[in-house]
Each structure stands twice: as structure tokens, then as C-alpha cells.
Design a protein around this motif. Sequence first.
Motif, PDB file in Angstrom:
ATOM      1  N   ARG A  65     -60.702  85.746  40.107  1.00  0.00           N
ATOM      2  CA  ARG A  65     -60.835  86.225  38.731  1.00  0.00           C
ATOM      3  C   ARG A  65     -61.613  85.195  37.922  1.00  0.00           C
ATOM      4  N   PHE A  66     -62.550  85.692  37.122  1.00  0.00           N
ATOM      5  CA  PHE A  66     -63.345  84.844  36.230  1.00  0.00           C
ATOM      6  C   PHE A  66     -63.188  85.413  34.825  1.00  0.00           C
ATOM      7  N   VAL A  67     -62.403  84.745  34.000  1.00  0.00           N
ATOM      8  CA  VAL A  67     -62.100  85.246  32.665  1.00  0.00           C
ATOM      9  C   VAL A  67     -63.108  84.656  31.679  1.00  0.00           C
ATOM     10  N   PHE A  68     -63.941  85.524  31.109  1.00  0.00           N
ATOM     11  CA  PHE A  68     -64.964  85.106  30.146  1.00  0.00           C
ATOM     12  C   PHE A  68     -64.396  85.347  28.744  1.00  0.00           C
ATOM     13  N   LEU A  69     -64.050  84.264  28.060  1.00  0.00           N
ATOM     14  CA  LEU A  69     -63.495  84.347  26.711  1.00  0.00           C
ATOM     15  C   LEU A  69     -64.642  84.438  25.711  1.00  0.00           C
ATOM     16  N   GLN A  70     -64.718  85.546  24.997  1.00  0.00           N
ATOM     17  CA  GLN A  70     -65.812  85.784  24.068  1.00  0.00           C
ATOM     18  C   GLN A  70     -65.335  85.595  22.628  1.00  0.00           C
ATOM     19  N   ILE A  71     -66.078  84.802  21.883  1.00  0.00           N
ATOM     20  CA  ILE A  71     -65.694  84.479  20.523  1.00  0.00           C
ATOM     21  C   ILE A  71     -66.945  84.127  19.728  1.00  0.00           C
ATOM     22  N   ASP A  72     -66.946  84.461  18.456  1.00  0.00           N
ATOM     23  CA  ASP A  72     -68.063  84.137  17.578  1.00  0.00           C
ATOM     24  C   ASP A  72     -68.143  82.620  17.404  1.00  0.00           C
ATOM     25  N   GLU A  73     -69.355  82.096  17.389  1.00  0.00           N
ATOM     26  CA  GLU A  73     -69.526  80.640  17.313  1.00  0.00           C
ATOM     27  C   GLU A  73     -68.955  80.057  16.022  1.00  0.00           C
ATOM     28  N   ARG A  74     -69.086  80.778  14.940  1.00  0.00           N
ATOM     29  CA  ARG A  74     -68.573  80.265  13.673  1.00  0.00           C
ATOM     30  C   ARG A  74     -67.057  80.111  13.715  1.00  0.00           C
ATOM     31  N   LEU A  75     -66.376  81.103  14.274  1.00  0.00           N
ATOM     32  CA  LEU A  75     -64.922  81.029  14.392  1.00  0.00           C
ATOM     33  C   LEU A  75     -64.512  79.912  15.344  1.00  0.00           C
ATOM     34  N   ALA A  76     -65.264  79.746  16.430  1.00  0.00           N
ATOM     35  CA  ALA A  76     -64.956  78.675  17.378  1.00  0.00           C
ATOM     36  C   ALA A  76     -65.096  77.298  16.717  1.00  0.00           C
ATOM     37  N   ARG A  77     -66.127  77.121  15.910  1.00  0.00           N
ATOM     38  CA  ARG A  77     -66.304  75.851  15.189  1.00  0.00           C
ATOM     39  C   ARG A  77     -65.129  75.585  14.249  1.00  0.00           C
ATOM     40  N   MET A  78     -64.719  76.615  13.537  1.00  0.00           N
ATOM     41  CA  MET A  78     -63.601  76.447  12.605  1.00  0.00           C
ATOM     42  C   MET A  78     -62.329  76.041  13.339  1.00  0.00           C
ATOM     43  N   ARG A  79     -62.096  76.627  14.487  1.00  0.00           N
ATOM     44  CA  ARG A  79     -60.904  76.275  15.255  1.00  0.00           C
ATOM     45  C   ARG A  79     -60.939  74.817  15.691  1.00  0.00           C
ATOM     46  N   ILE A  80     -62.084  74.367  16.158  1.00  0.00           N
ATOM     47  CA  ILE A  80     -62.185  72.981  16.624  1.00  0.00           C
ATOM     48  C   ILE A  80     -61.948  72.004  15.483  1.00  0.00           C
ATOM     49  N   LEU A  81     -62.593  72.248  14.357  1.00  0.00           N
ATOM     50  CA  LEU A  81     -62.530  71.297  13.246  1.00  0.00           C
ATOM     51  C   LEU A  81     -61.182  71.342  12.532  1.00  0.00           C
ATOM     52  N   LEU A  82     -60.553  72.522  12.465  1.00  0.00           N
ATOM     53  CA  LEU A  82     -59.285  72.639  11.757  1.00  0.00           C
ATOM     54  C   LEU A  82     -58.097  72.226  12.615  1.00  0.00           C
ATOM     55  N   ASN A  83     -58.232  72.341  13.927  1.00  0.00           N
ATOM     56  CA  ASN A  83     -57.106  72.025  14.813  1.00  0.00           C
ATOM     57  C   ASN A  83     -57.173  70.630  15.400  1.00  0.00           C
ATOM     58  N   SER A  84     -58.108  69.828  14.938  1.00  0.00           N
ATOM     59  CA  SER A  84     -58.220  68.454  15.430  1.00  0.00           C
ATOM     60  C   SER A  84     -57.279  67.576  14.613  1.00  0.00           C
ATOM     61  N   TYR A  85     -56.079  67.360  15.162  1.00  0.00           N
ATOM     62  CA  TYR A  85     -55.063  66.615  14.432  1.00  0.00           C
ATOM     63  C   TYR A  85     -55.259  65.103  14.520  1.00  0.00           C
ATOM     64  N   SER A  86     -55.967  64.632  15.496  1.00  0.00           N
ATOM     65  CA  SER A  86     -56.208  63.206  15.634  1.00  0.00           C
ATOM     66  C   SER A  86     -57.709  62.939  15.584  1.00  0.00           C
ATOM     67  N   PRO A  87     -58.132  61.886  14.890  1.00  0.00           N
ATOM     68  CA  PRO A  87     -59.562  61.586  14.807  1.00  0.00           C
ATOM     69  C   PRO A  87     -60.128  61.219  16.173  1.00  0.00           C
ATOM     70  N   GLY A  88     -61.335  61.639  16.425  1.00  0.00           N
ATOM     71  CA  GLY A  88     -61.978  61.351  17.698  1.00  0.00           C
ATOM     72  C   GLY A  88     -63.361  61.961  17.729  1.00  0.00           C
ATOM     73  N   PRO A  89     -64.141  61.632  18.759  1.00  0.00           N
ATOM     74  CA  PRO A  89     -65.514  62.165  18.831  1.00  0.00           C
ATOM     75  C   PRO A  89     -65.561  63.674  18.952  1.00  0.00           C
ATOM     76  N   GLN A  90     -64.516  64.282  19.570  1.00  0.00           N
ATOM     77  CA  GLN A  90     -64.512  65.738  19.736  1.00  0.00           C
ATOM     78  C   GLN A  90     -64.390  66.468  18.411  1.00  0.00           C
ATOM     79  N   ALA A  91     -63.861  65.785  17.380  1.00  0.00           N
ATOM     80  CA  ALA A  91     -63.670  66.425  16.078  1.00  0.00           C
ATOM     81  C   ALA A  91     -64.865  66.227  15.160  1.00  0.00           C
TER      82      ALA A  91
END
Length: 290
Positions: free
Chosen positions: A197-223
Motif C-alpha cells: 500500500r502506498f498512501v498519498f496524502l494530498q493537502i493544499d500547500e498553504r494549509l500544510a505551511r500553516m500546520r508546520i509553523l503553528l504546530n512547531s512548539y520548540s524552536p528549530g530549523p524545521q520551524a
Amino acid sequence: MSSPTDFDRSMLVEYSAAFMYYIEKHKLMEVMSRLLAEISVADGVTDVRRWMGENITRIGVEIYTKSMDAFHRGVRGDFYQLPRSFYHRIVLHGKPGSGRRSLAYVLAQRWNLLILDADVLAYHSINKQDQDEPSRLLQEAIEKDCVYKRSQAVGNLIENRLLQEDALHRGWILINYPNNKCEAEELFEGFTVPPNRFVFLQIDERLARMRILLNSYSPGPQAHVSFVDRQMAQFRKSEPALSSYLSQRREVVYVDASPCFEQVKCGIISELTKTPYVLGKKYGEANAKI
């Protein structure tokens, strides 16, 4: 008197894994189960081998035809049940912020699967004290900044890990691989035990960006915004060719990752348990548009 032959354990494991995949691909376990069930209730069977020979083709055609028909029509139903001996081998793929890692943990917990992160596997490989040949090749590719050799080395590391006993006997979930069309081709057509099984998760890029930036609880390069920009740019660059290849594979399941986490999780579980698994390429079929 001939002397005993010394078997290479790694070759024996690889052969056994390839045979396991062959049985799964052609649904031989389902065929044998149905065959034994029918013969146990059949009346007047005097020659068991003859009866099996006369009916095995019919049973095989019925099982495979039903699975293919349900696959093409996208049928979901409680009538379908995975074989008891089925081991999930799942790839979770999608944009950064699509929830791959979080979903991997809950799905692994549900089915007692191994979680394999290609990035983590590569990191531990090049930082261990006693490096083997695949680790040295990866280290050399990183130092020379050779994308092709790095991809090849990471693929070798993953395949070797998938052939270990725990992965073969439990199943697994793989994230952060493949990242492009060449890696996907290697995964499906070069690996001894490819995913079912290959699960392709489809999501709008803008929403994906918001999730990354809002859910980054600790400072780091990924945020950091620049890091997210670079990740998204790499995904956009490789997505067209990769999506074109994936549209030819029957193992691919497309899931909308925009809703809440629980809804996405339930959607994946429903897809993986209530639809027949069919492996291989869609020969003669038009590529699906994503």
C-alpha cells in the motif's frame, strides 16, 4: 557421498521474502483457503487431487476477478476481509505538514508495525562507529553532494532493513522515502519486498505551511520559514514525474489530508481494510490525473 552445501543466510532470507511477495501478489493463500473450504463441504469427492485440479482455476479466477472488479470500481464494503496472514507494508507520502509522522505512529500502533524513517535510518547509518559498505557509500555521496549516489545509498540501506526478520514478520510503515520518480521505481520494481500500500496524502500547500509553523512548539530549523520554503520547493519539483509514475501503480491510495487528524486516520484505515489489495502496474490503463 556429497558434502553438505553451506547456504548464505542472507540469500536464503532474500529468496524467502521474494517467494512471500509472489504468494501475496497472486493471492495464493486466499485461493488455497477457498479450495480447502469448498472441498470440506463438497459431497461425493472420492479423488481429492482430481477435484482440486478441476476446481483450482475456477476459484483463482473468481477471487482475482472479484478483487480487480472491486479495485476498478472503488468498492468499499464489510464483505471484504484481509487474510489473517496479511502483513501491512505501507508507505506514507505527502507534502511536509501532511501529517505523515503522526499518522505513521497511530497506524503502527494499531497493527503492531515497525516505523521506518528514511532520514533517521540514514542519520544513524553514517554516525555509527563501525560503518559497513552501504554506510560508507552514503557518507561519500553526502560529502561529494551527489544526489544520484545518495539516493542509491539510502535505497540500499532501506532494502537491507526491510529484509531483517522483524520487518518480514511484523510489517512496516515507511516515511520520507521515496522522494522522486527514480526512487519510487526502485522501491516498487527493484526491492525484494515492495510495499503493498502506498498512501498519498494530498493537502493544499498553504494549509500544510500553516500546520508546520503553528504546530512547531520548540524552536528549530524545521520551524523556520526558509527551511519550509526549501522543502516545499523540492516537493513541487519532483511531484509531477513522481505522480505520473504513481498513477500507474495499483498499490496507490489517495487520501485527503486536509480534514482533522482523526478523520484522516479513519479514512486511511477504511481504505486499507475495506478495499481489496491489488499489486502491480495498471497495464493498458490510462494514467489517472491527480
